[in-house]
Design a protein around this motif. Structure first.
Motif, PDB file in Angstrom:
ATOM      1  N   ILE A 115     -14.670  -7.217 -11.060  1.00 55.11           N
ATOM      2  CA  ILE A 115     -14.181  -7.567  -9.730  1.00 55.11           C
ATOM      3  C   ILE A 115     -13.016  -8.528  -9.910  1.00 55.11           C
ATOM      4  O   ILE A 115     -13.152  -9.555 -10.575  1.00 55.11           O
ATOM      5  CB  ILE A 115     -15.287  -8.231  -8.887  1.00 55.11           C
ATOM      6  N   ILE A 116     -11.889  -8.193  -9.309  1.00 51.26           N
ATOM      7  CA  ILE A 116     -10.699  -9.035  -9.395  1.00 51.26           C
ATOM      8  C   ILE A 116     -10.216  -9.291  -7.976  1.00 51.26           C
ATOM      9  O   ILE A 116      -9.747  -8.372  -7.298  1.00 51.26           O
ATOM     10  CB  ILE A 116      -9.583  -8.358 -10.222  1.00 51.26           C
ATOM     11  N   GLN A 117     -10.355 -10.536  -7.525  1.00 49.67           N
ATOM     12  CA  GLN A 117      -9.894 -10.863  -6.170  1.00 49.67           C
ATOM     13  C   GLN A 117      -8.378 -11.012  -6.176  1.00 49.67           C
ATOM     14  O   GLN A 117      -7.799 -11.681  -7.032  1.00 49.67           O
ATOM     15  CB  GLN A 117     -10.558 -12.127  -5.638  1.00 49.67           C
ATOM     16  N   LYS A 118      -7.757 -10.373  -5.203  1.00 48.10           N
ATOM     17  CA  LYS A 118      -6.312 -10.465  -5.054  1.00 48.10           C
ATOM     18  C   LYS A 118      -5.952 -11.857  -4.542  1.00 48.10           C
ATOM     19  O   LYS A 118      -6.737 -12.462  -3.816  1.00 48.10           O
ATOM     20  CB  LYS A 118      -5.820  -9.406  -4.064  1.00 48.10           C
ATOM     21  N   PRO A 119      -4.778 -12.375  -4.891  1.00 50.50           N
ATOM     22  CA  PRO A 119      -4.376 -13.679  -4.338  1.00 50.50           C
ATOM     23  C   PRO A 119      -3.982 -13.528  -2.866  1.00 50.50           C
ATOM     24  O   PRO A 119      -3.615 -12.436  -2.422  1.00 50.50           O
ATOM     25  CB  PRO A 119      -3.174 -14.072  -5.191  1.00 50.50           C
ATOM     26  N   GLN A 148       1.727 -14.600   0.027  1.00 47.14           N
ATOM     27  CA  GLN A 148       2.617 -15.667   0.468  1.00 47.14           C
ATOM     28  C   GLN A 148       3.805 -15.043   1.193  1.00 47.14           C
ATOM     29  O   GLN A 148       3.828 -13.838   1.430  1.00 47.14           O
ATOM     30  CB  GLN A 148       3.042 -16.498  -0.740  1.00 47.14           C
ATOM     31  N   GLY A 149       4.788 -15.846   1.553  1.00 46.97           N
ATOM     32  CA  GLY A 149       5.905 -15.407   2.384  1.00 46.97           C
ATOM     33  C   GLY A 149       6.644 -14.177   1.900  1.00 46.97           C
ATOM     34  O   GLY A 149       6.770 -13.190   2.631  1.00 46.97           O
ATOM     35  N   GLU A 150       7.173 -14.211   0.666  1.00 46.63           N
ATOM     36  CA  GLU A 150       7.944 -13.071   0.161  1.00 46.63           C
ATOM     37  C   GLU A 150       7.085 -11.818   0.084  1.00 46.63           C
ATOM     38  O   GLU A 150       7.508 -10.732   0.453  1.00 46.63           O
ATOM     39  CB  GLU A 150       8.540 -13.389  -1.215  1.00 46.63           C
ATOM     40  N   HIS A 151       5.877 -11.980  -0.395  1.00 46.07           N
ATOM     41  CA  HIS A 151       4.950 -10.856  -0.534  1.00 46.07           C
ATOM     42  C   HIS A 151       4.685 -10.223   0.830  1.00 46.07           C
ATOM     43  O   HIS A 151       4.788  -9.004   0.998  1.00 46.07           O
ATOM     44  CB  HIS A 151       3.649 -11.363  -1.163  1.00 46.07           C
ATOM     45  N   SER A 152       4.356 -11.042   1.813  1.00 47.84           N
ATOM     46  CA  SER A 152       4.059 -10.543   3.157  1.00 47.84           C
ATOM     47  C   SER A 152       5.255  -9.829   3.769  1.00 47.84           C
ATOM     48  O   SER A 152       5.118  -8.779   4.396  1.00 47.84           O
ATOM     49  CB  SER A 152       3.622 -11.685   4.071  1.00 47.84           C
ATOM     50  N   ARG A 153       6.435 -10.403   3.596  1.00 49.20           N
ATOM     51  CA  ARG A 153       7.658  -9.799   4.145  1.00 49.20           C
ATOM     52  C   ARG A 153       7.902  -8.417   3.530  1.00 49.20           C
ATOM     53  O   ARG A 153       8.150  -7.440   4.244  1.00 49.20           O
ATOM     54  CB  ARG A 153       8.850 -10.717   3.889  1.00 49.20           C
ATOM     55  N   ASP A 165       1.089 -16.088  -8.694  1.00 51.28           N
ATOM     56  CA  ASP A 165      -0.049 -16.443  -9.535  1.00 51.28           C
ATOM     57  C   ASP A 165      -0.817 -15.225 -10.063  1.00 51.28           C
ATOM     58  O   ASP A 165      -1.932 -15.351 -10.551  1.00 51.28           O
ATOM     59  CB  ASP A 165      -0.987 -17.401  -8.800  1.00 51.28           C
ATOM     60  N   GLN A 166      -0.208 -14.043  -9.995  1.00 48.96           N
ATOM     61  CA  GLN A 166      -0.850 -12.836 -10.525  1.00 48.96           C
ATOM     62  C   GLN A 166      -0.346 -12.549 -11.929  1.00 48.96           C
ATOM     63  O   GLN A 166       0.809 -12.826 -12.252  1.00 48.96           O
ATOM     64  CB  GLN A 166      -0.533 -11.617  -9.650  1.00 48.96           C
ATOM     65  N   ARG A 167      -1.221 -11.948 -12.711  1.00 48.34           N
ATOM     66  CA  ARG A 167      -0.830 -11.531 -14.060  1.00 48.34           C
ATOM     67  C   ARG A 167      -0.279 -10.117 -14.010  1.00 48.34           C
ATOM     68  O   ARG A 167      -0.911  -9.209 -13.452  1.00 48.34           O
ATOM     69  CB  ARG A 167      -2.026 -11.601 -14.994  1.00 48.34           C
ATOM     70  N   LEU A 168       0.876  -9.936 -14.607  1.00 50.76           N
ATOM     71  CA  LEU A 168       1.532  -8.636 -14.642  1.00 50.76           C
ATOM     72  C   LEU A 168       0.609  -7.565 -15.213  1.00 50.76           C
ATOM     73  O   LEU A 168       0.517  -6.461 -14.676  1.00 50.76           O
ATOM     74  CB  LEU A 168       2.821  -8.727 -15.469  1.00 50.76           C
TER      75      LEU A 168
END
Length: 186
Positions: free
Chosen positions: A31-35, A38-43, A115-118
């Motif tokens: 199980i890996i919870q997504k972060p 944030q602003g750029e991601h949401s846009r 904060d995500q790992r590629l």
């Protein structure tokens, strides 16, 4: 020091758990919870859905869903954007869209959060590719690049004025400059 060993969870057991906020993926037995976006991601996420749906929905070509759980190939994932060809969107006998999508998306888009790992995000897109997804994008706003993931797990890098690959049948042209230009509201 004693180390607690977590028993391996099955996909069925995972699907019975309450949803988390933000969503969690279940892949490779983990199980890996997504972060939290944030602003750029949401846009970018909202803009992709709008741009794709503006081109595809009225002609019933495809539909882009935001944060849709897709369960297939022994995993259950929630891509940032999942695009399904119109005729593959699961429906009830009365024609309504179903709540549980138990098929792979045709095009999966992931937006890398700070904060995500590629590796984890790329592994999710590679899982999609191994299980029938025609096109994957991994968007990295920090370095303004897009990794395209194709059948056979071929990966290509796109930047700046490179024309981005689009799911076949969707009449849309985008470059990296255009996509990352969406982050500027001036």
């Amino acid at each position: 020091m004693a180390i607690a060993i977590q028993p391996k969870l099955t996909l069925d057991e995972f699907l019975k758990l309450p949803e988390t906020e933000p969503a969690s993926d279940f892949i490779n037995g983990k199980i890996i919870q997504k972060p939290m976006p944030q602003g750029e991601h949401s846009r970018l996420q909202a803009k992709f859905c709008n741009v794709i749906n503006n081109v595809t929905e009225s002609q019933k070509i495809a539909y882009a869903f935001s944060e849709l759980r897709c369960t297939f190939g022994g995993a259950s994932i929630v891509p940032d954007v999942s695009v399904f060809r119109w005729d593959r969107i699961p429906k009830t006998q009365s024609g309504r869209i179903v709540n549980r999508f138990e098929i792979h998306p045709d095009w999966a888009i992931e937006i890398l959060s700070p904060d995500q790992r590629l590796k984890k995000v790329l592994s999710k897109l590679l899982h999609c590719s191994r299980n029938g997804t025609e096109l994957g994008w991994l968007i990295n706003a920090e370095d303004e690049s897009v990794l395209g993931i194709f059948p056979g797990q071929r990966v290509e890098l796109y930047e700046a004025t490179d024309k981005l690959p689009i799911l076949e049948g969707i009449e849309l042209e985008l470059t990296g400059e255009q996509v990352f230009g969406w982050l500027s509201l001036t």
